[in-house]
Design an enzyme around this catalytic site. Structure first.
Site, PDB file in Angstrom:
ATOM      1  N   LYS A  90     -10.535  -5.368  -4.008  1.00 54.86           N
ATOM      2  CA  LYS A  90      -9.828  -5.571  -2.613  1.00 54.86           C
ATOM      3  C   LYS A  90     -10.519  -5.786  -1.475  1.00 54.86           C
ATOM      4  O   LYS A  90     -12.043  -6.048  -1.353  1.00 54.86           O
ATOM      5  CB  LYS A  90      -9.242  -4.256  -2.548  1.00 54.86           C
TER       6      LYS A  90
ATOM      7  N   TYR B  86       2.911  -6.889  -5.468  1.00 57.07           N
ATOM      8  CA  TYR B  86       3.192  -5.603  -5.116  1.00 57.07           C
ATOM      9  C   TYR B  86       4.867  -5.189  -5.349  1.00 57.07           C
ATOM     10  O   TYR B  86       5.241  -4.177  -4.546  1.00 57.07           O
ATOM     11  CB  TYR B  86       2.606  -5.024  -4.075  1.00 57.07           C
TER      12      TYR B  86
ATOM     13  N   THR C 146      -5.547   7.051  -7.325  1.00 60.44           N
ATOM     14  CA  THR C 146      -5.142   6.291  -6.269  1.00 60.44           C
ATOM     15  C   THR C 146      -5.901   6.701  -4.917  1.00 60.44           C
ATOM     16  O   THR C 146      -6.283   5.805  -4.137  1.00 60.44           O
ATOM     17  CB  THR C 146      -3.595   6.105  -6.198  1.00 60.44           C
TER      18      THR C 146
ATOM     19  N   ASN D  13      -8.736   1.623  -1.008  1.00 55.17           N
ATOM     20  CA  ASN D  13      -9.299   2.275  -2.335  1.00 55.17           C
ATOM     21  C   ASN D  13     -10.056   1.377  -3.042  1.00 55.17           C
ATOM     22  O   ASN D  13      -9.975   1.666  -4.443  1.00 55.17           O
ATOM     23  CB  ASN D  13      -8.027   3.211  -3.119  1.00 55.17           C
TER      24      ASN D  13
ATOM     25  N   HIS E 228      -7.958  -2.551  -7.365  1.00 56.94           N
ATOM     26  CA  HIS E 228      -6.593  -2.386  -8.267  1.00 56.94           C
ATOM     27  C   HIS E 228      -6.597  -2.551  -9.724  1.00 56.94           C
ATOM     28  O   HIS E 228      -7.387  -3.531 -10.129  1.00 56.94           O
ATOM     29  CB  HIS E 228      -5.550  -3.304  -7.559  1.00 56.94           C
TER      30      HIS E 228
ATOM     31  N   GLU F 269       1.118  -9.594 -13.323  1.00 56.42           N
ATOM     32  CA  GLU F 269       0.041  -9.827 -12.246  1.00 56.42           C
ATOM     33  C   GLU F 269      -1.055 -10.959 -12.752  1.00 56.42           C
ATOM     34  O   GLU F 269      -1.405 -11.756 -11.935  1.00 56.42           O
ATOM     35  CB  GLU F 269      -0.908  -8.382 -12.194  1.00 56.42           C
TER      36      GLU F 269
HETATM   37  P1  CMP Z   1      -2.986  -0.007  -5.952  1.00 51.86           P
HETATM   38  O1  CMP Z   1      -3.449   0.804  -7.089  1.00 51.86           O
HETATM   39  O2  CMP Z   1      -3.378  -1.371  -5.573  1.00 51.86           O
HETATM   40  O3  CMP Z   1      -1.552   0.187  -5.910  1.00 51.86           O
HETATM   41  C1  CMP Z   1      -0.814   0.116  -4.811  1.00 51.86           C
HETATM   42  C2  CMP Z   1      -1.492   0.547  -3.562  1.00 51.86           C
HETATM   43  O4  CMP Z   1      -0.965   0.895  -2.456  1.00 51.86           O
HETATM   44  C3  CMP Z   1      -2.532   1.595  -3.710  1.00 51.86           C
HETATM   45  O5  CMP Z   1      -3.603   0.972  -4.719  1.00 51.86           O
HETATM   46  C4  CMP Z   1      -2.941   1.675  -2.517  1.00 51.86           C
HETATM   47  O6  CMP Z   1      -3.937   0.739  -1.888  1.00 51.86           O
HETATM   48  C5  CMP Z   1      -1.722   1.475  -1.767  1.00 51.86           C
HETATM   49  N1  CMP Z   1      -1.057   3.119  -1.567  1.00 51.86           N
HETATM   50  C6  CMP Z   1      -0.686   3.453  -2.537  1.00 51.86           C
HETATM   51  N2  CMP Z   1      -0.081   4.764  -1.824  1.00 51.86           N
HETATM   52  C7  CMP Z   1      -0.140   4.578  -0.543  1.00 51.86           C
HETATM   53  C8  CMP Z   1       0.170   5.510   0.691  1.00 51.86           C
HETATM   54  N3  CMP Z   1       1.044   6.789   0.285  1.00 51.86           N
HETATM   55  N4  CMP Z   1      -0.223   5.061   1.908  1.00 51.86           N
HETATM   56  C9  CMP Z   1      -0.784   3.725   1.784  1.00 51.86           C
HETATM   57  N5  CMP Z   1      -1.202   2.907   1.090  1.00 51.86           N
HETATM   58  C10 CMP Z   1      -0.927   3.390  -0.137  1.00 51.86           C
END
Ligand code: CMP
Length: 134
Positions: A9, A49, A91, A112, A115, A126
């Site tokens: 990311k 997404y 996550t 985080n 992905h 994807e």
């Molecule tokens: P990812 O695995 O890329 O899938 C969706 C993304 O949304 C997740 O990682 C986070 O980066 C983001 N995400 C998921 N839950 C939340 C949340 N509650 N608040 C903000 N961002 C979120």
């Protein structure tokens, strides 16, 4: 061999951590069969997404994921989808187990680090968005 999709990311690319993360993935036995650094536009990010479109964090998620370059990797290994998700961790990095990528590099629920696709269907979707030529 099963294929999956992993994405490094924007905050990790900005911090120059992509090399470390790629090396860690290779050391864990995943073979990289395609790789691309690129920046999402809002439309592509929304498509990528799409399952989160109705979530309260969707707008912030699109803004964040379009804020800089990402690195997309097509990976192969037996049982790759499950194994890469184990390597990535939960996550929320605060809940992640030691030794996972999000434990080592994740900063928040949003930032985080990486992905990983969560099902064969999301792998296909994807990969088609990121590597449309394949
Ligand atoms: P990812 O695995 O890329 O899938 C969706 C993304 O949304 C997740 O990682 C986070 O980066 C983001 N995400 C998921 N839950 C939340 C949340 N509650 N608040 C903000 N961002 C979120």
């Amino acid at each position: 061999m099963e294929k999956t999709y992993l994405m490094i990311k924007p905050e990790m690319v900005k911090a120059g951590k992509q090399g470390e993360i790629i090396e860690f993935i290779q050391k864990n036995g995943f073979v990289i069969t395609n790789m691309r650094q690129f920046r999402f536009d809002a439309e592509r990010a929304g498509e990528f997404y799409g399952v989160h479109r109705e979530k309260p964090f969707f707008k912030d998620l699109v803004q964040y994921i379009t804020s800089g370059d990402v690195v997309g990797l097509r990976l192969e290994k037996d049982n790759a989808i499950k194994l890469v998700r184990e390597l990535v961790g939960t996550t929320d990095p605060a809940q992640a187990s030691p030794g996972t990528i999000r434990y080592m590099y994740g900063a928040s629920l949003q930032t985080n680090a990486v992905h990983a696709s969560d099902s064969p269907e999301s792998v296909e979707k994807e990969l088609a968005i990121v590597f449309p030529e394949d």
